[in-house]
Scaffold this active site. Sequence first.
Site, mmCIF file in Angstrom:
data_model
loop_
_atom_site.group_PDB
_atom_site.id
_atom_site.type_symbol
_atom_site.label_atom_id
_atom_site.label_comp_id
_atom_site.label_asym_id
_atom_site.label_seq_id
_atom_site.Cartn_x
_atom_site.Cartn_y
_atom_site.Cartn_z
ATOM 1 N N HIS A 61 1.176 -10.050 -9.241
ATOM 2 C CA HIS A 61 0.482 -8.928 -8.612
ATOM 3 C C HIS A 61 1.463 -7.850 -8.182
ATOM 4 C CE1 HIS A 61 -2.403 -6.961 -5.783
ATOM 5 N NE2 HIS A 61 -1.308 -6.788 -5.074
ATOM 6 N N GLU A 62 2.550 -8.244 -7.523
ATOM 7 C CA GLU A 62 3.513 -7.254 -7.034
ATOM 8 C C GLU A 62 4.231 -6.557 -8.190
ATOM 9 O OE1 GLU A 62 3.383 -6.418 -4.041
ATOM 10 O OE2 GLU A 62 2.204 -8.104 -3.307
ATOM 11 N N HIS A 117 2.104 -3.752 -9.707
ATOM 12 C CA HIS A 117 2.127 -2.455 -9.021
ATOM 13 C C HIS A 117 3.223 -1.553 -9.605
ATOM 14 C CE1 HIS A 117 -0.866 -2.813 -5.915
ATOM 15 N NE2 HIS A 117 -0.345 -3.900 -5.396
ATOM 16 N N GLU A 139 -5.250 -2.209 -5.910
ATOM 17 C CA GLU A 139 -5.058 -3.639 -5.670
ATOM 18 C C GLU A 139 -5.796 -4.470 -6.715
ATOM 19 O OE1 GLU A 139 -3.010 -5.024 -3.408
ATOM 20 O OE2 GLU A 139 -2.388 -2.963 -2.997
#
Length: 297
Positions: free
Chosen positions: A160-161, A164, A217
Site C-alpha cells: 500500500h505504501e 502511493h 487510499e
Amino acid sequence: MNLGQMPGGRRGGLRLWVLLAFAAYGAYYWYSNRSIDPLTGQAVVIDKGISPEQEKALGLQAYQEVLRQEQPLPAEAQASRQVEAIAERLIARIPPVSDALAAEHGLQASHVERGFDWAVTVLQSDQVNAFCLPGGKIAVYTGLLPVAGNADALAVVLGHEIAHALLRHGAQRMTRAKLEQLGQLAGAASGMDQGTLQTVMAAYGYGSALPYARSQETQADELGLMLAAAACFDPREAVPLWERMEQGTQDRAPPEFASTHPSAGTRIQQLQALMPKALEYRARFCGDAGGAGARAG
C-alpha cells in the site's frame, strides 16, 4: 449611497468578474495538466512542472528529517532484515505488475520506479505506521509489527505504501494544493468576506478534498494488494489485518466523511471485492507453489 453597495454597481460587477477570471484560469490549469494514470485507468491532475526528480528530492529531504527525529534500528537487527526482505520481494514485482495493470486499461506503464533509490529502515517507535516517500524511501515503525502479526499482512501494508509513491500521489496533492490556494486567493481578491470564504472552504473540504484523499487510499489499497499477491504473499491476510487495525483505533477514529482515510469497515469490503483478482495475480505470478509458500516470507 455608496456606489459599491448598489445592486449592479461597479463593485458587484468587479467581484463577479474576478471570480470568473480565476475560475477560467483554474479550469485551464486543471485540464492542461490532466492525464490518465495507466495503473488505475483514472484521470489525474499533476502539474507538469512537478517532475519525478523533484518529488524524489523532496522525498529524500523528508526522509532525512525523519531519521534525525526517530531512532532507526540497526540494519542487522532481525526486524530490519525481515522488513527489508519483504520490501525487496515487493519491489521486484513492480515492473510486471505495473505492466499488467496498465495493459488492463489499454495503456503502457510509465515505470516511475526506474528512477527510485530504494532504502528500507525500521524505526523504533510505538506508532502503528509505515510510509514510502517519493523516490523509494521506506520506513516501518516497530509499533506496526505486532499489529501486522505476519509477513503476509506486513506485505499488504508495505505494498500500500509503495503504491502511493508509484501513483505519484504526492505530486497530485501538491497540484491540488495549488488549486486550493488559487481558490482562496480568488475569494479574497473578489472581496468575499472571511466568514463566507471559510464556509466555502469547509464545504469544499467535506465535499471534495476529503473524498479525494480517500480515493487515493483506495487506489493504493488495490495496487498494494496486487503487489503483495504477485510477490507470493497471501492477500487474504489483508482482511484480518484491517480487523485488527479497527480494534486498535475504533475509539479514536473520526467518522469516515470527516477523514482522509476510508473506515476500516469500508476498506475490508473493498479488499474482499478485490480478493478474486488478487488471488488471480498470485496464481499468475507465483503459481500454486508460490502461493503455498507465502507465509514463509
